[in-house]
Design a protein around this motif. Structure first.
Motif, short mmCIF file in Angstrom:
data_model
loop_
_atom_site.label_atom_id
_atom_site.label_comp_id
_atom_site.label_asym_id
_atom_site.label_seq_id
_atom_site.Cartn_x
_atom_site.Cartn_y
_atom_site.Cartn_z
N TRP A 117 0.86 -1.18 0.00
CA TRP A 117 0.00 0.00 0.00
C TRP A 117 0.90 1.23 0.00
CZ3 TRP A 117 -4.19 -0.88 4.37
CH2 TRP A 117 -5.03 -1.96 3.99
N CYS A 118 0.36 2.34 -0.49
CA CYS A 118 1.09 3.59 -0.44
C CYS A 118 0.16 4.71 -0.01
CB CYS A 118 1.73 3.92 -1.79
SG CYS A 118 0.57 3.96 -3.19
N THR A 119 0.74 5.80 0.44
CA THR A 119 -0.07 6.94 0.89
C THR A 119 0.64 8.24 0.57
OG1 THR A 119 -1.31 7.83 2.78
CG2 THR A 119 0.94 7.12 3.21
N ASP A 120 -0.13 9.31 0.51
CA ASP A 120 0.44 10.64 0.28
C ASP A 120 -0.62 11.68 0.65
OD1 ASP A 120 2.36 12.47 -0.40
OD2 ASP A 120 1.91 12.46 -2.54
N ILE A 121 -0.16 12.92 0.77
CA ILE A 121 -1.04 14.07 1.07
C ILE A 121 -0.93 15.05 -0.09
CG2 ILE A 121 -1.51 16.00 2.63
CD1 ILE A 121 -0.08 14.36 4.83
N SER A 122 -2.06 15.62 -0.51
CA SER A 122 -2.04 16.59 -1.61
C SER A 122 -2.83 17.84 -1.22
CB SER A 122 -2.63 15.98 -2.88
OG SER A 122 -2.45 16.85 -3.99
N TYR A 123 -2.43 18.94 -1.82
CA TYR A 123 -3.10 20.24 -1.65
C TYR A 123 -4.32 20.28 -2.57
CZ TYR A 123 -3.59 25.04 -3.54
OH TYR A 123 -4.06 26.23 -4.04
N ILE A 124 -5.46 20.69 -2.03
CA ILE A 124 -6.71 20.79 -2.79
C ILE A 124 -7.17 22.25 -2.78
CG2 ILE A 124 -9.11 20.05 -2.96
CD1 ILE A 124 -7.12 17.81 -3.50
N PRO A 125 -7.08 22.94 -3.92
CA PRO A 125 -7.51 24.35 -3.96
C PRO A 125 -9.02 24.50 -3.86
CG PRO A 125 -6.93 23.60 -6.16
CD PRO A 125 -6.57 22.48 -5.22
N MET A 126 -9.43 25.54 -3.16
CA MET A 126 -10.84 25.89 -3.02
C MET A 126 -11.06 27.25 -3.68
SD MET A 126 -12.10 23.46 -0.82
CE MET A 126 -13.34 24.18 0.23
N ARG A 127 -12.30 27.70 -3.71
CA ARG A 127 -12.58 29.01 -4.29
C ARG A 127 -11.91 30.12 -3.47
NH1 ARG A 127 -16.44 30.92 -7.81
NH2 ARG A 127 -17.60 28.95 -7.72
N ARG A 128 -11.93 29.98 -2.12
CA ARG A 128 -11.34 31.01 -1.27
C ARG A 128 -10.44 30.42 -0.19
NH1 ARG A 128 -16.58 33.20 -1.91
NH2 ARG A 128 -17.25 32.27 0.07
N GLY A 129 -9.75 29.35 -0.49
CA GLY A 129 -8.88 28.73 0.48
C GLY A 129 -8.39 27.39 -0.05
N LEU A 131 -7.69 22.91 1.19
CA LEU A 131 -7.71 21.79 2.13
C LEU A 131 -6.56 20.86 1.79
CD1 LEU A 131 -11.53 20.93 2.09
CD2 LEU A 131 -10.28 22.00 3.99
N TYR A 132 -6.34 19.89 2.68
CA TYR A 132 -5.37 18.82 2.42
C TYR A 132 -6.13 17.50 2.32
CZ TYR A 132 -1.79 22.19 3.83
OH TYR A 132 -0.98 23.30 3.91
N LEU A 133 -5.71 16.67 1.38
CA LEU A 133 -6.33 15.36 1.17
C LEU A 133 -5.27 14.27 1.32
CD1 LEU A 133 -8.68 13.52 0.14
CD2 LEU A 133 -7.88 14.00 -2.17
N VAL A 134 -5.55 13.27 2.16
CA VAL A 134 -4.69 12.10 2.27
C VAL A 134 -5.44 10.91 1.68
CG1 VAL A 134 -5.47 11.44 4.59
CG2 VAL A 134 -3.21 10.73 3.80
N ALA A 135 -4.73 10.04 0.99
CA ALA A 135 -5.33 8.84 0.43
C ALA A 135 -4.42 7.65 0.69
CB ALA A 135 -5.57 8.99 -1.07
N ASN A 151 -8.36 20.59 7.12
CA ASN A 151 -7.90 21.95 6.87
C ASN A 151 -6.59 22.25 7.59
OD1 ASN A 151 -8.72 22.19 9.50
ND2 ASN A 151 -10.18 23.84 9.15
N SER A 152 -5.93 21.22 8.12
CA SER A 152 -4.62 21.38 8.74
C SER A 152 -3.78 20.16 8.41
CB SER A 152 -4.74 21.55 10.25
OG SER A 152 -5.04 20.32 10.86
N MET A 153 -2.47 20.27 8.67
CA MET A 153 -1.55 19.17 8.39
C MET A 153 -1.29 18.32 9.63
SD MET A 153 -0.55 18.89 5.24
CE MET A 153 1.12 18.31 5.14
N ASP A 154 -2.16 18.39 10.60
CA ASP A 154 -2.04 17.54 11.77
C ASP A 154 -2.14 16.07 11.34
OD1 ASP A 154 -3.72 16.02 14.13
OD2 ASP A 154 -2.25 17.44 14.92
N ALA A 155 -1.44 15.19 12.02
CA ALA A 155 -1.38 13.78 11.62
C ALA A 155 -2.68 13.03 11.86
CB ALA A 155 -0.24 13.07 12.35
N GLY A 156 -3.61 13.61 12.61
CA GLY A 156 -4.82 12.89 12.97
C GLY A 156 -5.61 12.36 11.79
N PHE A 157 -5.75 13.16 10.73
CA PHE A 157 -6.56 12.70 9.60
C PHE A 157 -5.86 11.59 8.83
CE2 PHE A 157 -3.78 15.49 7.38
CZ PHE A 157 -4.00 15.48 6.01
N CYS A 158 -4.51 11.55 8.86
CA CYS A 158 -3.77 10.46 8.23
C CYS A 158 -3.96 9.16 8.99
CB CYS A 158 -2.29 10.81 8.16
SG CYS A 158 -1.92 12.33 7.24
N ILE A 159 -3.95 9.25 10.32
CA ILE A 159 -4.14 8.07 11.16
C ILE A 159 -5.55 7.52 10.97
CG2 ILE A 159 -4.22 7.25 13.54
CD1 ILE A 159 -2.06 9.39 14.17
#
Length: 276
Positions: A117-129, A131-135, A151-159
């Motif tokens: 398996w592999c994982t990564d985080i990417s920047y997701i542009p919004m209209r006015r800001g 987010l970060y997406l991990v898959a 909306n932050s790079m805290d490790a919680g959403f990756c876990i």
């Protein structure tokens, strides 16, 4: 009738929506409209030329008529977590006190689901800001096993994404990531150790080592994100979720002929169970 505590209700909603808790209260990030516009330009160009560092990217911006110097480009690229594929000192976001694991995929032939398996985080542009997406992706089938927005790079959403993938599909033999601090901290790696998974990490600045998920980001951004100016976190979650379902279930992957990622994953895992 007893009602759930509001905080418990929020946690349940987050679990169902593949959305980090912080994103339910999404507020646009504090960058100027000019910087947000520059970030979108940089993101598009980086998909085309992932070897561009801040110096080359700044030259590209200036040739296009944008007044954006190297120092600003460097800060924005770091904020977006964009690291060029060549070795460049001090561009990696690794933590100096975190353990770095060796790269285990060199020369390895990957022939079956749940092998890697592999994982990564990417920047997701919004209209006015943004987010970060991990898959989390199965390397062989290219199926996206789980994902989370934050909306932050805290490790919680990756876990959270890792735990969901393990709960739904069982452990892989090897889990590969870059050296980002979200993936090297002990509360992330402990989840893998507990599941008896071997940990593999790319060399610093080596985009090509995790190329499978990088190709996924390119498809996601050109076929979904750039075509939709998402206004809110919930809009982004709904749009990205619909596209990932399409990618997994309906979009044949070139590496598997007519099979979709889900079909490639399911057919191979079923064959392995039958053989066992």
């Amino acid at each position: 009738m007893k009602q759930d505590h509001p905080d418990l209700s929020v946690r349940r909603q987050c679990s169902l929506l593949s959305l980090a808790r912080s994103s339910l209260y999404y507020h646009p990030r504090g960058e100027s409209p000019e910087n947000l516009a520059f970030m979108k330009i940089i993101d598009r160009q980086f998909l085309e030329t992932p070897w561009y560092g801040s110096r080359q990217m700044a030259r590209h911006m200036q040739r296009k008529g944008h007044r954006c110097g190297r120092h600003r480009v460097r800060r924005l690229m770091r904020l977006m977590r964009l690291v060029p594929i060549y070795q460049e000192p001090k561009t990696s976001k690794k933590h100096p006190e975190h353990k770095i694991y060796p790269y285990l995929l060199k020369g390895l032939v990957i022939t079956r689901p749940n092998q890697v398996w592999c994982t990564d985080i990417s920047y997701i542009p919004m209209r006015r800001g943004f987010l970060y997406l991990v898959a989390v992706m199965d390397w062989h089938s290219r199926k996206v096993l789980s994902w989370r927005l934050s909306n932050s790079m805290d490790a919680g959403f990756c876990i959270e994404a890792l735990k969901e993938a393990l709960a739904r599909y069982g452990p892989p033999e090897i889990f590969n990531s870059d050296q980002g601090s979200q993936f090297t901290r002990t509360d992330f790696t402990d989840v893998l150790h507990d599941a008896k998974v071997k940990i593999s990490m790319d060399g610093r600045g080596r985009w090509i080592d995790n190329r499978m998920i990088e190709r996924f980001w390119r498809s996601l951004k050109y076929e979904c994100v750039y075509l939709n100016a998402f206004e809110t976190g919930s809009e982004a979650r709904e749009g990205i979720g619909a596209w990932i379902t399409y990618y997994n279930e309906k979009r044949p992957h070139s590496s598997h002929g007519l099979l979709t990622p889900s079909e490639a994953y399911d057919s191979r895992t079923q064959n392995l169970k039958t053989a066992a």
